[in-house]
Design an enzyme around this catalytic site. Structure first.
Site, short mmCIF file in Angstrom:
data_model
loop_
_atom_site.label_atom_id
_atom_site.label_comp_id
_atom_site.label_asym_id
_atom_site.label_seq_id
_atom_site.Cartn_x
_atom_site.Cartn_y
_atom_site.Cartn_z
N ALA A 69 0.81 -1.22 0.00
CA ALA A 69 0.00 0.00 0.00
C ALA A 69 0.84 1.27 0.00
O ALA A 69 0.43 2.29 -0.55
CB ALA A 69 -0.94 0.00 1.21
N THR A 70 2.02 1.23 0.61
CA THR A 70 2.87 2.43 0.60
C THR A 70 3.26 2.79 -0.82
O THR A 70 3.18 3.97 -1.22
CB THR A 70 4.12 2.21 1.48
OG1 THR A 70 3.73 2.12 2.85
CG2 THR A 70 5.10 3.37 1.32
N ASN A 148 -5.38 2.83 11.57
CA ASN A 148 -4.58 1.68 11.98
C ASN A 148 -4.30 1.65 13.48
O ASN A 148 -4.03 0.59 14.04
CB ASN A 148 -3.26 1.66 11.22
CG ASN A 148 -2.55 3.00 11.24
OD1 ASN A 148 -3.12 4.02 10.86
ND2 ASN A 148 -1.30 3.01 11.68
N GLN A 176 -6.30 -1.12 6.40
CA GLN A 176 -6.87 -1.74 7.60
C GLN A 176 -8.32 -2.16 7.41
O GLN A 176 -8.83 -3.00 8.16
CB GLN A 176 -6.77 -0.75 8.78
CG GLN A 176 -5.35 -0.43 9.20
CD GLN A 176 -4.59 -1.63 9.72
OE1 GLN A 176 -5.18 -2.62 10.16
NE2 GLN A 176 -3.27 -1.56 9.69
N SER A 196 -2.72 -3.81 1.07
CA SER A 196 -1.57 -4.68 1.35
C SER A 196 -2.07 -6.06 1.72
O SER A 196 -2.99 -6.20 2.54
CB SER A 196 -0.71 -4.12 2.48
OG SER A 196 0.04 -3.00 2.06
N ALA A 197 -1.42 -7.09 1.17
CA ALA A 197 -1.87 -8.46 1.40
C ALA A 197 -1.59 -8.96 2.80
O ALA A 197 -2.33 -9.79 3.34
CB ALA A 197 -1.21 -9.39 0.38
N HIS A 198 -0.52 -8.47 3.42
CA HIS A 198 -0.11 -9.06 4.71
C HIS A 198 -1.02 -8.68 5.86
O HIS A 198 -0.86 -9.19 6.97
CB HIS A 198 1.35 -8.68 5.03
CG HIS A 198 1.56 -7.27 5.43
ND1 HIS A 198 1.69 -6.88 6.74
CD2 HIS A 198 1.69 -6.13 4.69
CE1 HIS A 198 1.89 -5.57 6.79
NE2 HIS A 198 1.89 -5.09 5.56
N CYS A 324 4.92 1.62 12.05
CA CYS A 324 5.77 2.60 11.39
C CYS A 324 6.29 3.66 12.36
O CYS A 324 7.18 4.44 12.03
CB CYS A 324 5.00 3.29 10.25
SG CYS A 324 4.48 2.13 8.98
#
Length: 376
Positions: A69-70, A148, A176, A196-198, A324
């Protein structure tokens, strides 16, 4: 080990690992190669793209695979940076992920005007202010679907319509949200969205950018150059195992029983009620009075030594905010933006539950914290 840091990352589901396995060493070909093995890899990518698109209420060609996503978010802001300067105003919320805030700051350095939308004391974007600051000079509005750190859910559709009424594009950080609340590119009426997949029991290092209408409808110059993969928006050799894993995670998500989220919310409430008893009047639950993600609990606690708590709770994994922001001692920008009266004596803890968290886990967590808290 008790894991309460699901908003930072989740473990890969066994089905995801199994789906990825052949593409590491058996069907390992480059998906752009014209030979038979390359076509096998390309077909696996196509299947995964359909699975991700179906999970998002999107069309396959609207899904652009990225490293996460970043990168997806940066592509949007870099594209705007390279565009002809007809509009030079950007609106973001004050509690965005750093991928959005830092991208906006970069454009600000290049002459764009950036408005950072304040949020209410409950952690929700102030729509009255949003209606005032989104103007015909606005080029892009970017607001996350869910936070998040505190889990508060934003009025995405309302903000999207404000942006479009002003002729601006609308981007959503949906990292999220996916897997924890209904996510629909159609219902949200957004132009771009980052994933994001994770965060959904998929692999790290793979994500997606939703582009309404697909690469042919991308409105700005393409910020990256290379071999032309992903419609020229994200050129480079495709991460076939990661893409397959993302697709498998989305397929699992689509088949998941609806009551799972209800169960998680019940456990979150059980945790919060238990910690209220532990900390008595020292605790505040951030965003308690508004709609939140069912798995997320952000707590502001007065006069406790969180460093000691982390050290003593060796087998319990939780956080003091966004991954982060790790290494920081002071309250995050999210908490400061939501709770203007937060003091130097306040400490923030975030507990984010996995889908397989149990009532016994919650009870054990509460007991361990109670045994190990140390007041300053």
């Amino acid at each position: 080990m008790l894991y309460f840091d699901a908003n930072a990352t989740t473990p890969c589901a066994p089905e995801v690992l199994e789906a990825m396995r052949p593409y590491w060493n058996t069907s390992f070909a480059n998906a752009s190669s014209p030979h038979r093995a390359g076509r096998v890899a390309a077909q696996a990518v196509a299947v995964a793209r359909r699975a991700v698109a179906e999970c998002l209420d999107a069309r396959p060609h609207e899904i652009i695979f990225t490293s996460g996503a970043t990168e997806s978010t940066n592509l949007v802001f870099w594209g705007l940076l390279l565009a002809p300067r007809t509009r030079r105003h950007i609106v973001v919320s004050a509690i965005e992920h750093k991928a959005v805030l830092e991208s906006a700051a970069l454009l600000e350095e290049q002459g764009f005007e950036v408005t950072r939308l304040p949020v209410t004391p409950d952690g929700v974007v102030d729509l009255n202010i949003a209606a005032r600051v989104i103007t015909p000079e606005t080029a892009l509005v970017s607001v996350q679907a869910a936070n998040n750190e505190i889990g508060t859910i934003q009025p995405i559709l309302h903000i999207a319509r404000l942006a479009h009424q002003a002729g601006a594009f609308f981007h959503v950080d949906a990292v999220q949200a996916l897997g924890k609340m209904p996510v629909s590119m159609l219902d949200w009426e957004c132009d771009f969205a980052s994933f994001s997949a994770h965060k959904i029991y998929g692999p790290k290092g793979i994500g997606a950018l939703f582009v309404k209408g697909g690469p042919m409808r991308w409105p700005w110059p393409r910020p990256l150059r290379g071999g032309g993969q992903e419609g020229g928006l994200r050129p480079g050799t495709l991460n076939v195992p990661g893409i397959v894993g993302f697709g498998a995670a989305c397929e699992i998500l689509r088949q998941r029983p609806a009551e799972i989220l209800e169960n998680i919310a019940t456990l979150r409430d059980l945790l919060e009620n238990s910690l209220k008893k532990v900390f008595n009047n020292r605790i505040r639950i951030v965003g308690e009075n508004v709609e939140r993600l069912p798995n997320t609990s952000g707590l502001l606690i007065k006069d406790i030594d969180t460093d000691i708590l982390f050290l003593r709770c060796k087998n319990v994994l939780f956080s003091n905010g966004s991954a982060c922001n790790s290494g920081t001692i002071e309250l995050s920008h999210v908490v400061k933006s939501v709770l203007l009266d937060a003091s130097l004596d306040d400490r923030f803890l975030r507990f984010s539950l996995l889908e397989n968290t149990t009532k016994s886990d919650i009870e054990l967590l509460s007991r361990i914290i109670q045994e190990n808290i140390l007041y300053e």
